[in-house]
Design an enzyme around this catalytic site. Structure first.
Site, PDB file in Angstrom:
ATOM      1  N   ASP B  14       0.799  -1.142   0.096  1.00 20.46           N
ATOM      2  CA  ASP B  14      -0.136  -0.097  -0.025  1.00 20.46           C
ATOM      3  C   ASP B  14       0.912   1.084   0.096  1.00 20.46           C
ATOM      4  O   ASP B  14       1.502   1.578   1.011  1.00 20.46           O
ATOM      5  CB  ASP B  14      -0.829   0.106   1.044  1.00 20.46           C
ATOM      6  CG  ASP B  14      -1.807   0.906   1.104  1.00 20.46           C
ATOM      7  OD1 ASP B  14      -1.996   1.691   0.119  1.00 20.46           O
ATOM      8  OD2 ASP B  14      -2.802   1.025   2.358  1.00 20.46           O
ATOM      9  N   ASP B 108      -2.953   2.457  -6.084  1.00 18.72           N
ATOM     10  CA  ASP B 108      -1.700   2.533  -5.300  1.00 18.72           C
ATOM     11  C   ASP B 108      -1.733   1.268  -4.206  1.00 18.72           C
ATOM     12  O   ASP B 108      -0.955   1.370  -3.129  1.00 18.72           O
ATOM     13  CB  ASP B 108      -1.621   3.882  -4.723  1.00 18.72           C
ATOM     14  CG  ASP B 108      -2.930   3.913  -3.683  1.00 18.72           C
ATOM     15  OD1 ASP B 108      -3.885   3.327  -3.797  1.00 18.72           O
ATOM     16  OD2 ASP B 108      -2.792   4.740  -2.538  1.00 18.72           O
ATOM     17  N   GLU B 109      -2.507   0.306  -4.415  1.00 17.52           N
ATOM     18  CA  GLU B 109      -2.015  -0.839  -3.622  1.00 17.52           C
ATOM     19  C   GLU B 109      -2.484  -2.073  -4.398  1.00 17.52           C
ATOM     20  O   GLU B 109      -3.135  -2.303  -5.386  1.00 17.52           O
ATOM     21  CB  GLU B 109      -3.314  -0.708  -2.370  1.00 17.52           C
ATOM     22  CG  GLU B 109      -4.636  -0.651  -2.794  1.00 17.52           C
ATOM     23  CD  GLU B 109      -5.693  -0.416  -1.372  1.00 17.52           C
ATOM     24  OE1 GLU B 109      -5.488  -1.284  -0.589  1.00 17.52           O
ATOM     25  OE2 GLU B 109      -6.410   0.230  -1.381  1.00 17.52           O
TER      26      GLU B 109
END
Lengths: 370, 391
Positions: B14, B108-109
């Site tokens: 993350d 973004d993860e």
């Protein structure tokens, strides 16, 4: 330089020469046309460094000789958009003034000496001479089959294969192959080279007079062609495709045991209609030959199916079912100039051959239908 | 208890305050300052808040006006989605090097299943550190990583030591380790369920653990069983790489402009290999091939071509990518800052008809065999175990 030009003649020449200009290049001078005066002609030249073309416009009056290098798109747009009978092109340093009856354009150009030298034909050793009409026809019968992709073989061009006065052009994309034969006016020994598709497309634009003589010179990795006589001859120079053409003679079958002749338009219409129900997944059309009839069928999942019947007069051989990409067949039918076309077949997994006469042979690999 | 398959090692990676961190990285004057990414209009919402801004109570999804009231000195940065997705791609490229099983959750993860790679890549902790280090070295951004035996726990773990953290939830003693967490942290628990649970006196995972599963099923139906398993840290969902693939691409940004065309071409070849491996893994054939080149001045060009017959063969894709590259390099080469390669218009192979070739059979078969062999080696030893050489 100051030249009074017939606008219509200039538009024609700009259209041809302008097609050499690369669409995308960071080198500004390559986006330009070079204009110069010679022997009462206005010469236009362009190059993308692989192909170069130079041709003259006769319908001009030269008031002052000189040279110019100006962006191809602008001069073409202006000359096209004007509706004057004549236009005057005049250079002032590197700026071109184009004047019509009620308009004046200024285009900023470049120093003509920055343009790469465009090859002439004067120093050429002539390999062969051929009538423009014959060359035009050979190119038309083959160029469409050349590959746009790259393979381990050099097939993104057309093989120019000459033995004395007998010339063959051969093109293939690895799935079908077109071969056309014609006769040169003059030719000794043998020559074999691969001409890039772009150069051939350009050449066809120079061949509008079928009686004109085309002189061809082949040296190292270049080919040069001159169309027409004297100073106003158009000269095209192109690099050749490097690499080996595939062993095409091995894949032209001669052991067919089934043969049928079609009216070109009948076959063309049947294929076109059956092709309507093909798609990306099932692009094959099934051809079922039996006694006196051919049944074409196609099926596009989730869309539908088509069946087209064609009566046959002279089918010779056992019944056969074979699949072909319909586009490959219509490609050939579009370019042949013959009312009848013969199809030779052997088996569902063997190539089929279309022929008009001794001079056009077209080999198509089948589609494996499930 | 759910049936326990063989023990797995799942990572949840993350990125920390992703958009805001990119702004701070690209504009050094924003370093250490509270940054809010989002619009400025009356209806604007915070897309991301830097950690400096979070101290003031700013958080993402908050109306921008409220965030600015909490932290008037915050710098508002306009979102640059194309830039973020570019960095995101870079990060996913890194993750791809660690495992073929990468499941993106958002820009973004992602989950990464590294089960069975210990021999090559080291212990789960070492793998997580390697990923964090590569992300930092290559993008200058920090990521928090959670390591656990399943997706649910991995995601909980990555949140435990944010930012720039690494938390490992070991296999033993899981129910105790998570007993203290608030039930709002549980997957599938929204405001309504939370209220209902609180009404039953359930505040933590531990409270939920002590309720019998039958009771939960009576109250919540099938969700009840899920809550029971999750409260014990049981989650058998697999890490599934991208479902429907529209395009597959790879790109690399260099630290400096590369003026050696050969060097750039070598990187391109590796990208073609990676992309074709992913195509084959997804059992797709691609029709369009694109290369992307960026110069030092950020000018970006792309060149693409479309194949007659879609393909998943490394040789086939490389031949075209190389040709696009060489054509550009021979005429217009300028030092390169970024090189990328992608394929699009994927289709399932075969269909109902297969075009036979005039010459190509033996080469095709050889190329397919070579791909199958190298894929097998990569499956066993990792993506970087074997590469083609340029000749």
């Amino acid at each position: 330089m100051k030249v009074l030009c017939d606008r219509a003649a200039l538009v024609d020449a700009l259209n041809v020469v302008g097609s050499v200009v690369p669409n995308r290049t960071p080198t500004p001078v390559l986006r330009c046309l070079k204009l110069s005066t010679a022997d009462g002609l206005l010469m236009l030249a362009a190059t993308d460094l692989e192909v170069a073309l130079k041709m003259g416009v006769e319908q001009v009056e030269i008031e002052q000789t000189g040279e110019a290098l100006v962006p191809a798109d602008k001069i073409t747009q202006i000359v096209r958009a004007c509706d004057d009978q004549t236009l005057t092109l005049e250079m002032e340093d590197h700026t071109m003034h184009i004047r019509g009856a009620d308009a004046h354009f200024k285009i900023f150009g470049f120093d003509p000496s920055e343009f790469p030298p465009v090859v002439d034909f004067d120093d050429a050793t002539i390999d062969c001479e051929i009538a423009a009409g014959v060359l035009q026809s050979l190119i038309g019968l083959t160029l469409f089959a050349a590959a746009s992709e790259h393979s381990r073989y050099a097939i993104n061009g057309v093989l120019f294969d000459r033995n004395k006065r007998n010339l063959r052009l051969i093109a293939t994309d690895g799935r079908r192959l077109a071969m056309a034969k014609g006769e040169c006016l003059v030719g000794e020994d043998t020559t074999s080279c691969i001409i890039p598709s772009k150069a051939l497309k350009l050449i066809t634009k120079l061949l509008d007079d079928p009686e004109a003589t085309v002189r061809i010179a082949v040296e190292d990795n270049r080919i040069r062609l001159s169309v027409g006589e004297g100073a106003d001859a158009a000269v095209l120079s192109s690099s050749l495709v490097e690499g080996a053409f595939p062993p095409f003679e091995d894949v032209i079958p001669s052991d067919h045991d089934k043969k049928v002749t079609f009216d070109t338009t009948t076959l063309s219409s049947a294929i076109r209609r059956a092709a309507l129900l093909t798609n990306e997944e099932s692009k094959g059309v099934r051809l079922h030959f039996e006694n006196d009839s051919l049944t074409l069928s196609s099926r596009a999942p989730e869309m539908g199916e088509a069946t087209v019947e064609v009566k046959l007069d002279d089918y010779q051989g056992e019944p056969l079912e074979i699949g072909f990409n319909p586009g490959f067949i219509t490609d050939a039918l579009n370019v042949v100039n013959s009312e009848k076309i013969t199809m030779e077949l052997k088996a569902p997994n063997k190539p089929g051959v279309l022929r008009t006469d001794k001079d056009f042979t077209y080999v198509i690999m089948p589609v494996n239908l499930q | 208890m759910v049936v326990m398959d063989e023990p797995r090692t799942i990572l949840h990676v993350d990125m920390d305050a992703f958009f805001a961190s990119i702004e701070q990285r690209d504009l050094p004057e924003l370093k250490g300052k509270p940054v809010l990414v989002g619009g400025k209009g009356p209806l604007a919402v915070v897309a991301a808040a830097s950690y400096e801004a979070r101290k003031f109570g700013c958080r993402s999804a908050q109306p921008m006006a409220i965030a600015l009231r909490k932290c008037p000195e915050a710098v508002v940065a306009k979102p640059r989605m194309s830039r973020y997705s570019e960095v995101s791609q870079q990060i996913f490229c890194i993750l791809d090097d660690f495992s073929p099983l990468v499941e993106p959750l958002s820009i973004d993860e992602a989950f990464v299943d590294v089960t069975g790679t210990e021999r090559i890549l080291g212990s789960p902790r070492q793998i997580a550190q390697k990923i964090r280090k590569r992300i930092f070295n290559e993008t200058g951004l920090t990521a928090s990583v959670g390591v656990a035996p399943n997706k649910f726990l991995a995601k909980l773990a990555s949140d435990m030591d944010k930012p720039d953290g690494l938390t490992i939830i070991e296999r033993e003693g899981i129910p105790q380790a998570i007993a203290g967490l608030a039930i709002s942290r549980m997957w599938g628990v929204g405001p309504v369920t939370e209220k209902k649970l609180l009404g039953m006196g359930v505040k933590t995972f531990g409270d939920l653990q002590s309720l019998p599963i039958d009771e939960l099923i009576k109250q919540f139906g099938s969700l009840g069983a899920k809550l029971h398993h999750l409260s014990h840290g049981d989650d058998s969902r697999c890490v599934t790489p991208e479902q429907s693939v529209k395009s597959i691409s790879q790109e690399v940004t260099f630290d400096e402009d590369i003026s050696d065309a050969e060097k750039v071409r070598d990187v391109l070849l590796k990208q073609v290999e990676k992309v074709s491996v992913r195509l084959r893994k997804a059992q797709l054939h691609a029709r369009t091939i694109t290369i992307k080149i960026r110069y030092g001045d950020f000018q970006t060009i792309t060149r693409s071509m479309t194949l007659n017959e879609p393909s998943d063969q490394t040789d086939r894709l490389w031949r075209e990518a190389k040709n696009l590259f060489d054509k550009w390099a021979n005429s217009n080469f300028k030092p390169v800052r970024l090189i990328g390669m992608g394929v699009s218009q994927p289709s399932s192979p075969g269909g109902l008809s297969e075009q036979m070739g005039l010459f190509s059979k033996p080469e095709n078969e050889r190329s397919k065999r070579l791909d199958a062999t190298t894929d097998a080696i990569r499956n066993k030893f990792g993506l970087n175990a074997i590469h083609r050489g340029t000749s």
